[in-house]
Design a protein around this motif. Structure first.
Motif, PDB file in Angstrom:
ATOM      1  N   MET A   1       0.815  -1.215   0.000  1.00  0.00           N
ATOM      2  CA  MET A   1       0.000   0.000   0.000  1.00  0.00           C
ATOM      3  C   MET A   1       0.846   1.260   0.000  1.00  0.00           C
ATOM      4  O   MET A   1       0.326   2.362  -0.070  1.00  0.00           O
ATOM      5  CB  MET A   1      -0.923   0.001   1.215  1.00  0.00           C
ATOM      6  N   ASP A   2       2.191   1.100   0.080  1.00  0.00           N
ATOM      7  CA  ASP A   2       3.039   2.290   0.062  1.00  0.00           C
ATOM      8  C   ASP A   2       3.300   2.782  -1.355  1.00  0.00           C
ATOM      9  O   ASP A   2       3.969   3.803  -1.543  1.00  0.00           O
ATOM     10  CB  ASP A   2       4.364   2.001   0.764  1.00  0.00           C
ATOM     11  N   ARG A   3       2.761   2.096  -2.359  1.00  0.00           N
ATOM     12  CA  ARG A   3       2.951   2.534  -3.746  1.00  0.00           C
ATOM     13  C   ARG A   3       1.863   3.538  -4.120  1.00  0.00           C
ATOM     14  O   ARG A   3       0.741   3.447  -3.627  1.00  0.00           O
ATOM     15  CB  ARG A   3       2.947   1.334  -4.682  1.00  0.00           C
ATOM     16  N   PRO A   4       2.165   4.480  -5.003  1.00  0.00           N
ATOM     17  CA  PRO A   4       1.184   5.541  -5.286  1.00  0.00           C
ATOM     18  C   PRO A   4      -0.054   5.071  -6.036  1.00  0.00           C
ATOM     19  O   PRO A   4      -1.083   5.743  -5.980  1.00  0.00           O
ATOM     20  CB  PRO A   4       1.978   6.552  -6.112  1.00  0.00           C
ATOM     21  N   ASP A   6      -2.825   1.781  -7.229  1.00  0.00           N
ATOM     22  CA  ASP A   6      -3.336   0.425  -7.100  1.00  0.00           C
ATOM     23  C   ASP A   6      -3.229  -0.325  -8.418  1.00  0.00           C
ATOM     24  O   ASP A   6      -2.892  -1.512  -8.436  1.00  0.00           O
ATOM     25  CB  ASP A   6      -4.801   0.450  -6.660  1.00  0.00           C
ATOM     26  N   GLN A  70       5.740   1.664  -9.095  1.00  0.00           N
ATOM     27  CA  GLN A  70       4.768   2.655  -8.656  1.00  0.00           C
ATOM     28  C   GLN A  70       3.373   2.076  -8.432  1.00  0.00           C
ATOM     29  O   GLN A  70       2.470   2.790  -7.993  1.00  0.00           O
ATOM     30  CB  GLN A  70       4.667   3.782  -9.691  1.00  0.00           C
ATOM     31  N   ARG A  72       0.672  -1.548  -7.527  1.00  0.00           N
ATOM     32  CA  ARG A  72       0.514  -2.896  -6.996  1.00  0.00           C
ATOM     33  C   ARG A  72       0.113  -3.875  -8.082  1.00  0.00           C
ATOM     34  O   ARG A  72       0.444  -5.054  -8.021  1.00  0.00           O
ATOM     35  CB  ARG A  72      -0.533  -2.893  -5.877  1.00  0.00           C
TER      36      ARG A  72
END
Length: 376
Positions: A1-4, A6, A70, A72
């Motif tokens: 969830m730390d990626r900008p 989904d 960047q 998921r």
């Protein structure tokens, strides 16, 4: 969830990619963080969607590595995948980014398994191919059928396709590319069989069915779908100790059956001849496809007959335009499923049945692709 993001959709400027982007714009919830990506920013911006646009080139490994870190989930419509897809798979496998595509290319799937399955297992990435009409109706349709048969017994499932639709230039170009690479495909398949472990204490068989008359003519249907269903069966114990799947193309009349066989045979034979193949490739135009009116008249139905343990079930998966409207829906819903649903924790090269299974069936059914039991 730390990626900008989904979900990132790669290749949205093509015909199917644009349909997928439009579907995501309608279906993604307000909290979904998603973006478009591709080589040509201007083309993506002309889609007129109010989402971020990222740039990356399918041939530039560094730009792809930066892109997949960047997000998921990365969904791509850029084919033929055997020519353009490998760097993106490699980037996802290394970054732990879930990867989805629309490939119907056995050579590409086999290559991904041999070179990237183990890397994806280590990173936690799911690499899921054939997330469109190839091969979701068959893969999830068989899963839906198997779930209504007894456990722990030999199972037999046959699929029968009826369809009305028209291919795009990109699809035709991909088919011709695949048919011109028979030697490479055979060699890659041999490598895959050497690398992939067989299920212990279980047997799995999948392939085209024989000629049958079942209220109409059922023709043998060699396709990528049978391979996908077979891989699902090897991965999932629920398919029983001895599983067999056979696939057919269904037509109502004998003249139509004869014409179908003759046409398919002539096309396949000509595609093996380089001059004829080059001529056919010059006649197709990737990026173009059927009009909205033509797609509105298109449909598909896949009926499954399942038998095992003394029981019998008939099921059906059905929807609208198979190659484009429904394929865009299937790819987009697959991406949303991986991003937000409670799916199995396994990683590596997977199928829609083994990576998502019932949560994706539920999503697609709500979206208008019906999964029904006709008789049990």
């Amino acid at each position: 969830m730390d990626r900008p993001y989904d979900i990132v959709l790669f290749g949205a400027s093509g015909f199917t990619g644009a349909l997928t982007a439009a579907y995501l714009a309608r279906a993604a919830g307000p909290g979904t963080r998603w973006a478009l990506a591709g080589r040509d920013r201007a083309k993506l911006e002309r889609l007129g969607l109010d989402v971020p646009v990222l740039t990356a080139d399918a041939t530039d490994a560094a730009s792809l590595a930066a892109l997949v870190r960047q997000t998921r989930v990365l969904a791509t419509t850029v084919g033929p995948y055997v020519l353009r897809g490998e760097p993106l798979v490699a980037a996802c496998a290394d970054a732990g980014t879930h990867y989805l595509d629309l490939t119907g290319e056995q050579e590409f799937m086999d290559r991904v398994y041999v070179y990237y399955h183990d890397r994806a297992v280590r990173s936690g990435a799911k690499l899921v191919h054939a997330c469109g009409f190839d091969s979701i109706p068959y893969d999830l349709g068989v899963l839906h059928t198997v779930g209504r048969l007894p456990e722990g017994v030999p199972l037999r499932v046959s699929g029968f396709l009826r369809v009305s639709g028209r291919p795009s230039g990109g699809t035709a170009a991909t088919v011709l590319t695949v048919m011109g690479r028979a030697r490479q495909a055979v060699a890659q398949g041999t490598q895959r069989r050497s690398a992939e472990p067989r299920p212990k204490g279980r047997t799995v068989s999948s392939g085209p069915g024989g000629l049958r008359y079942v209220g109409g003519w059922a023709l043998p249907m060699p396709s990528i779908d049978q391979h996908v269903v077979g891989y699902s069966a090897r991965l999932l114990d629920r398919y029983g100790p001895d599983f067999a799947y056979r696939q057919h193309y269904a037509v109502r009349t004998l003249p139509r059956a004869l014409a179908t066989v003759a046409g398919a045979g002539a096309f396949a034979a000509l595609a093996q001849l380089p001059p004829a193949r080059r001529w056919m490739q010059s006649r197709v135009r990737p990026g173009e496809g059927p009009s909205p009116a033509r797609r509105a008249r298109s449909w598909f139905k896949v009926t499954f007959l399942g038998e095992g343990g003394g029981e019998r079930v008939v099921t059906q998966v059905a929807g609208g335009d198979p190659g484009y409207d429904e394929t865009a829906k299937m790819l987009a819903e697959s991406a949303l499923c991986l991003a937000f649903d409670d799916v199995p924790g396994r990683a590596g090269q997977l199928t829609t049945a083994s990576a998502m299974g019932q949560p994706l069936i539920d999503r697609l059914h709500r979206a208008g692709i019906t999964f029904r039991v006709l008789d049990q």
